[in-house]
Design a protein around this motif. Structure first.
Motif, PDB file in Angstrom:
ATOM      1  N   SER A  39      40.015  42.642  39.443  1.00  0.00           N
ATOM      2  CA  SER A  39      40.044  42.713  40.912  1.00  0.00           C
ATOM      3  C   SER A  39      41.449  42.499  41.465  1.00  0.00           C
ATOM      4  O   SER A  39      41.790  43.027  42.531  1.00  0.00           O
ATOM      5  N   ARG A  44      46.644  44.559  44.314  1.00  0.00           N
ATOM      6  CA  ARG A  44      47.968  45.125  44.033  1.00  0.00           C
ATOM      7  C   ARG A  44      48.024  46.593  44.461  1.00  0.00           C
ATOM      8  O   ARG A  44      49.039  47.067  44.973  1.00  0.00           O
ATOM      9  N   SER A 105      49.540  39.058  47.019  1.00  0.00           N
ATOM     10  CA  SER A 105      49.119  37.710  47.366  1.00  0.00           C
ATOM     11  C   SER A 105      49.076  37.529  48.891  1.00  0.00           C
ATOM     12  O   SER A 105      48.179  36.871  49.426  1.00  0.00           O
ATOM     13  N   ARG A 114      39.910  41.721  52.460  1.00  0.00           N
ATOM     14  CA  ARG A 114      38.948  41.224  51.469  1.00  0.00           C
ATOM     15  C   ARG A 114      37.574  41.856  51.692  1.00  0.00           C
ATOM     16  O   ARG A 114      36.914  42.273  50.757  1.00  0.00           O
ATOM     17  N   ARG A 135      39.805  35.881  41.483  1.00  0.00           N
ATOM     18  CA  ARG A 135      39.911  34.552  42.073  1.00  0.00           C
ATOM     19  C   ARG A 135      38.581  34.107  42.683  1.00  0.00           C
ATOM     20  O   ARG A 135      38.307  32.928  42.786  1.00  0.00           O
ATOM     21  N   ASP A 136      37.799  35.094  43.133  1.00  0.00           N
ATOM     22  CA  ASP A 136      36.567  34.767  43.867  1.00  0.00           C
ATOM     23  C   ASP A 136      35.380  35.572  43.335  1.00  0.00           C
ATOM     24  O   ASP A 136      34.446  35.870  44.064  1.00  0.00           O
ATOM     25  N   ARG A 192      44.777  29.387  51.434  1.00  0.00           N
ATOM     26  CA  ARG A 192      44.392  30.357  52.464  1.00  0.00           C
ATOM     27  C   ARG A 192      42.964  30.077  52.953  1.00  0.00           C
ATOM     28  O   ARG A 192      42.149  29.505  52.220  1.00  0.00           O
TER      29      ARG A 192
END
Ligand code: DC
Length: 231
Positions: A39, A44, A105, A114, A135-136, A192
């Protein structure tokens, strides 16, 4: 989500950059014969697509539109190296560049981007199963994953790994500068407001600082076996 997609097993492997999750997710996917979702590459790719159309500084809504319209394809060449295409042209080199990671990032902190990437990510859930790295993955994108792993490693070890990776590619970056970049990015990713880098409540923590890649992969495969995830 369709009932069929819901029955397809997912293994979520989350963690900070340099924890080894990309390599490990690939090995786990290969061992199981499952699909792989990187992901981070999607964030990127939004950065690459924005730069290509001269919109790196665009507002959130515009970046979200770029994210929603991403046309991507992942593959490997004959040497087994990763290949990534954006709208039909290869962008593998750009995607892995340090600047692209930094821009990704920043872009990843935008809630609308997102949201725009959610559907694309969930579309990777295909039979016989998916290993998703990010990350999620366990907390937001695939909360019903059969196994959630949160892979960590000390910042020092991660900087060393990244340094070696870049050196092997002939890219010379100073180790202290790399450590600073990694710490900055960690801070931005974990502080964040949307989907901060944090283990899902039901994730298993795995510290790879003193483990080989193969040992980490084997630990995850042992969990997969014990949990009876493979149908
Ligand atoms: O894992 P990576 O370095 O390729 O990820 C690039 C950036 O994207 C990183 O700063 C964190 C962000 N990212 C994210 O916010 N959520 C994900 N699921 C994957 C990556």
């Amino acid at each position: 989500m369709s009932l069929i997609a819901a029955s397809i097993p997912v293994i979520a492997i989350d963690g900070p950059s340099g924890s080894g999750k990309g390599t490990i997710a690939r090995q786990v996917a290969t061992a199981l014969g499952w699909h792989l979702l990187d992901s981070g590459a999607l964030y990127r790719l939004v950065a690459v697509a924005a730069a290509e159309s001269g919109q790196s500084d665009a507002a959130e809504a515009e970046l979200a539109r770029i994210a929603a319209d991403l046309e991507v394809r992942f593959g490997t060449n004959e040497a087994g190296e990763e290949q990534i295409w954006l709208s039909g042209h290869e962008v593998s080199g750009q995607v892995r560049a340090e600047e692209c990671g930094l821009m990704a990032s920043k872009i990843a902190a935008l809630p609308d981007v997102r949201t725009a990437l959610l559907e694309l990510q969930r579309g990777f859930r295909k039979a016989p199963g998916l290993v998703a790295d990010g990350r999620d993955m366990g907390s937001m994108v695939f909360p019903d994953s059969g196994l959630k792993v949160f892979l960590t490693a000390s910042a020092e070890e991660r900087a060393k790994r990244r340094h070696k990776q870049l050196k092997d590619k002939g890219i010379d970056v100073s180790l202290p500068a790399l450590s600073r970049d990694i710490e900055d990015r960690d801070r931005r990713d974990s502080e964040r407001k949307v989907a901060p880098l944090r283990p899902a409540e039901d994730a298993r923590l795995l510290d790879s600082s003193n483990l080989t890649i193969d040992a980490v992969t084997q630990t995850i495969l042992d969990w997969v076996n014990k949990l009876n995830i493979v149908t």
